[in-house]
Design a protein around this motif. Structure first.
Motif, mmCIF file in Angstrom:
data_model
loop_
_atom_site.group_PDB
_atom_site.id
_atom_site.type_symbol
_atom_site.label_atom_id
_atom_site.label_comp_id
_atom_site.label_asym_id
_atom_site.label_seq_id
_atom_site.Cartn_x
_atom_site.Cartn_y
_atom_site.Cartn_z
ATOM 1 N N GLY A 325 0.713 5.932 -16.031
ATOM 2 C CA GLY A 325 1.803 5.965 -14.796
ATOM 3 C C GLY A 325 -0.040 5.611 -13.798
ATOM 4 O O GLY A 325 -0.829 4.823 -14.462
ATOM 5 N N GLY A 326 1.065 5.628 -12.266
ATOM 6 C CA GLY A 326 -0.003 5.255 -11.579
ATOM 7 C C GLY A 326 0.621 3.921 -10.939
ATOM 8 O O GLY A 326 1.302 3.664 -10.885
ATOM 9 N N PHE A 327 -0.284 3.263 -9.738
ATOM 10 C CA PHE A 327 -0.181 2.109 -9.023
ATOM 11 C C PHE A 327 0.739 2.379 -7.734
ATOM 12 O O PHE A 327 0.344 2.727 -6.715
ATOM 13 C CB PHE A 327 0.608 1.040 -9.565
ATOM 14 N N ASP A 328 2.067 3.462 -8.148
ATOM 15 C CA ASP A 328 2.546 3.150 -6.530
ATOM 16 C C ASP A 328 1.989 4.369 -6.672
ATOM 17 O O ASP A 328 2.066 5.683 -6.955
ATOM 18 C CB ASP A 328 4.562 3.419 -6.736
ATOM 19 N N ALA A 329 1.692 5.237 -5.173
ATOM 20 C CA ALA A 329 1.811 6.687 -4.432
ATOM 21 C C ALA A 329 2.479 5.952 -3.241
ATOM 22 O O ALA A 329 1.338 5.604 -2.168
ATOM 23 C CB ALA A 329 -0.050 6.589 -4.274
ATOM 24 N N LEU A 330 3.305 6.786 -2.648
ATOM 25 C CA LEU A 330 4.933 6.822 -1.798
ATOM 26 C C LEU A 330 4.534 8.124 -1.076
ATOM 27 O O LEU A 330 4.664 8.912 -1.994
ATOM 28 C CB LEU A 330 5.662 6.745 -2.718
ATOM 29 N N TYR A 331 4.130 7.224 0.393
ATOM 30 C CA TYR A 331 4.578 8.635 0.877
ATOM 31 C C TYR A 331 5.698 8.135 1.864
ATOM 32 O O TYR A 331 6.201 7.427 2.159
ATOM 33 C CB TYR A 331 2.962 8.282 2.565
ATOM 34 N N LYS A 332 6.810 8.940 2.127
ATOM 35 C CA LYS A 332 7.598 9.132 2.607
ATOM 36 C C LYS A 332 8.085 9.761 4.285
ATOM 37 O O LYS A 332 6.963 10.623 4.566
ATOM 38 C CB LYS A 332 9.004 9.762 2.048
ATOM 39 N N PHE A 333 8.407 8.458 5.306
ATOM 40 C CA PHE A 333 8.343 8.987 6.474
ATOM 41 C C PHE A 333 8.540 10.688 6.775
ATOM 42 O O PHE A 333 9.746 11.288 6.576
ATOM 43 C CB PHE A 333 9.356 7.962 7.353
ATOM 44 N N GLY A 334 7.859 11.490 7.888
ATOM 45 C CA GLY A 334 8.273 12.461 7.772
ATOM 46 C C GLY A 334 7.598 13.588 6.509
ATOM 47 O O GLY A 334 7.361 14.667 7.559
ATOM 48 N N GLY A 335 7.022 13.044 5.541
ATOM 49 C CA GLY A 335 5.774 14.413 5.029
ATOM 50 C C GLY A 335 6.641 15.585 4.950
ATOM 51 O O GLY A 335 6.317 16.061 4.110
ATOM 52 N N LYS A 336 8.259 15.101 4.315
ATOM 53 C CA LYS A 336 8.878 16.381 3.682
ATOM 54 C C LYS A 336 8.722 16.008 2.551
ATOM 55 O O LYS A 336 9.277 14.853 1.906
ATOM 56 C CB LYS A 336 10.101 16.179 4.536
ATOM 57 N N ILE A 337 8.789 17.184 1.332
ATOM 58 C CA ILE A 337 8.986 16.890 -0.147
ATOM 59 C C ILE A 337 10.080 17.782 -0.088
ATOM 60 O O ILE A 337 10.779 18.576 0.170
ATOM 61 C CB ILE A 337 8.031 18.116 -0.404
ATOM 62 N N LYS A 338 10.868 16.637 -0.581
ATOM 63 C CA LYS A 338 11.989 15.568 -0.497
ATOM 64 C C LYS A 338 12.800 16.485 -3.112
ATOM 65 O O LYS A 338 11.969 14.997 -3.217
ATOM 66 C CB LYS A 338 13.183 15.221 -0.207
ATOM 67 N N PRO A 339 13.571 16.620 -3.263
ATOM 68 C CA PRO A 339 13.384 16.300 -4.695
ATOM 69 C C PRO A 339 14.365 15.452 -4.982
ATOM 70 O O PRO A 339 13.606 14.434 -5.820
ATOM 71 C CB PRO A 339 14.655 17.424 -4.798
ATOM 72 N N GLU A 340 14.849 14.318 -4.028
ATOM 73 C CA GLU A 340 15.201 12.763 -4.445
ATOM 74 C C GLU A 340 14.229 12.347 -4.476
ATOM 75 O O GLU A 340 14.077 11.033 -4.989
ATOM 76 C CB GLU A 340 16.114 12.682 -3.272
ATOM 77 N N ASN A 341 12.332 12.568 -3.539
ATOM 78 C CA ASN A 341 11.295 11.450 -3.927
ATOM 79 C C ASN A 341 11.154 11.935 -4.921
ATOM 80 O O ASN A 341 9.835 10.864 -5.126
ATOM 81 C CB ASN A 341 10.923 12.113 -2.788
#
Length: 481
Positions: A325-341
């Motif tokens: 695992g690792g490498f990508d550490a993704l932040y999604k615009f808006g900072g909301k925790i969503k199941p699709e992420n």
């Protein structure tokens, strides 16, 4: 001007056949390997109406479980209630790679950067905490598949070899030359290694959490799942916490909500949710096992800013698997925790390419599970603490992916703060000093994207940090593990 050269892993994405990666993931469960077991404990009942207690713990991950357990150990008469919005260990505590490290500050360099005057003492406290964690497992008979062979950090770029040579201290951190490191794990990608034997153990993260839960229940902690905390208010000599199932009046409250919305509004910008992803292989055949080696059950990490972690697992059937695992550490615009992420197909494909480039002898191996999880990232990359309501409430968050071991220490800090007495722990600058908050959107998203690009650029330039990274270091938002 320093030349920019693609890294080993960037070259892997260009050379590994995408069809190979797609085939390896075709029948993969999009589910957490650790949680996908019939041995998962049954659901506990939600809160049924109003309740009262001496100590209310909000959050059923490691931090909350350690808080409840240590509170009962300090005083068995303490009436402790623990609530969780979902299931115990369903989030970060059951989704991580199982690397349980001694560091409380996300690595020696990061600690030196942020807390130079007490970094040495924090290192000692971290090692003590890890030893006490292992002793607790023994005391309560918690079987979490504990492996105590440490971790090997490997260089995959020529300039990284010098870093490992410098880190060799002749004791618990041992430099491994090319022949030695490839003798431990057979991969032509590895140039050298540094074996750290004493500062990391490996665990099955879900089994650790479930073992802590069982110990808490045996000590009399009342645990309610599917009970979300929605509000908090002062009630004189008590605190009232509103939940989706009723109100709880408590003398003291410990908040351990990780990346999820904090009950203390002033913490809303203190962490951002970052998504991390992992793959689990199917069991290796005898031939594949021989081809890879890995007889010592130690973890593996690399030295890139966007680093990977991998480790062996001997499953319940005695079969050998590899987590990667690792490498990508993704932040999604808006900072909301969503199941699709919680899933990223592009990241899964990228990890598969990196895996097969690192272990070409395993080409054709398929992955049984792929999943993601949320990391509660703080700007200093390790936990911060706070109190509220005249000391009746304590909070802890911001472990930034290194909470498997440090969460136990975080629980200790919260209990010391709630005691109202000054201790060595409560007087630490680590405890008293807060990290810088993140800016609001859209600045947060733009900043994270710029930082990610700068870290990738540094990896291509022999680790040399550019102006942006140096500026972030100077203002206290840089990271160097």
């Amino acid at each position: 001007m320093l030349k920019s050269t693609p890294t080993f892993f960037e070259n892997a994405e260009r050379t590994i056949d995408p069809a190979l990666c797609a085939a390896s993931l075709q029948d993969t469960k999009r589910d957490v390997y650790w949680l996908d077991t019939p041995n998962r404990p049954g659901a506990l009942p939600p809160l049924a109406g109003d309740a009262s207690c001496d100590l209310l713990v909000v959050g059923g991950g490691y931090t909350g479980l350690w808080t409840a357990l240590q509170a009962k150990e300090r005083n068995p008469e303490t009436d402790v209630v623990l609530i969780d919005a979902g299931r115990v260990a369903a989030e970060a505590s059951g989704r991580n790679g199982g690397f349980c490290e001694a560091s409380l500050v996300h690595g020696e360099s990061n600690g030196e950067q942020h807390l130079p005057e007490e970094n040495e003492r924090l290192t000692e406290l971290g090692l003590e905490n890890l030893a006490e964690l292992i002793a607790t497992l023994e005391r309560y008979g918690i079987d979490c598949d504990l492996y105590e062979s440490g971790t090997v950090a490997v260089s995959t770029e020529p300039h990284q070899d010098a870093w490992l040579r410098e880190a060799d201290n002749g004791k618990d951190q041992q430099y491994l030359d090319t022949e030695t490191v490839r003798g431990m794990v057979k991969s032509d990608a590895f140039i050298s290694g540094l074996w750290s034997r004493e500062n990391t153990v490996l665990v099955n993260p879900a089994k650790l959490a479930w073992g802590l839960l069982e110990a808490c229940l045996k000590l009399g902690v009342r645990v309610h799942e599917q009970t979300a905390a929605t509000g908090i208010s002062d009630a004189g000599n008590q605190v009232t916490v509103e939940t989706s199932r009723g109100k709880v009046r408590a003398g003291k409250v410990a908040l351990a909500t990780n990346a999820f919305s904090p009950l203390l509004k002033r913490h809303s910008l203190m962490t951002v949710p970052v998504y991390d992803y992992a793959l689990m292989t199917e069991p290796l055949t005898a031939e594949q096992r021989e081809a890879i080696g890995w007889e010592t059950l130690h973890g593996l990490t690399d030295l890139h800013n966007r680093f990977h972690y991998s480790r062996p697992i001997v499953d319940e059937n005695g079969d050998f698997r590899i987590l990667y695992g690792g490498f990508d550490a993704l932040y999604k615009f808006g900072g909301k925790i969503k199941p699709e992420n919680y899933h990223s197909e592009s990241t899964y494909s990228r990890l598969a390419a990196h895996f097969f480039a690192t272990f070409p002898a395993l080409t054709g191996l398929k992955f049984s599970h792929a999943w993601g999880g949320v990391i509660d990232t703080s700007s200093r990359f390790f936990a911060f603490f706070d109190t509220a309501y005249k000391g009746k409430v304590a909070s802890c968050a911001g472990f930034t992916g290194l909470g498997v071991g440090a969460s136990r220490f975080g629980a200790r800090v919260m209990l010391d703060l709630l005691s109202g007495e000054k201790t060595e722990i409560t007087e630490l600058e680590m405890v008293r000093k807060k990290p810088l908050p993140f800016p609001p959107e859209p600045i947060a998203w733009v900043g994270v994207q710029a930082m990610t690009a700068a870290l990738a650029r540094a990896d291509r330039r022999e680790g040399k940090r550019g102006l942006l990274l140096k500026t972030m270091d100077a203002v206290g938002m840089g990271f160097d593990s």
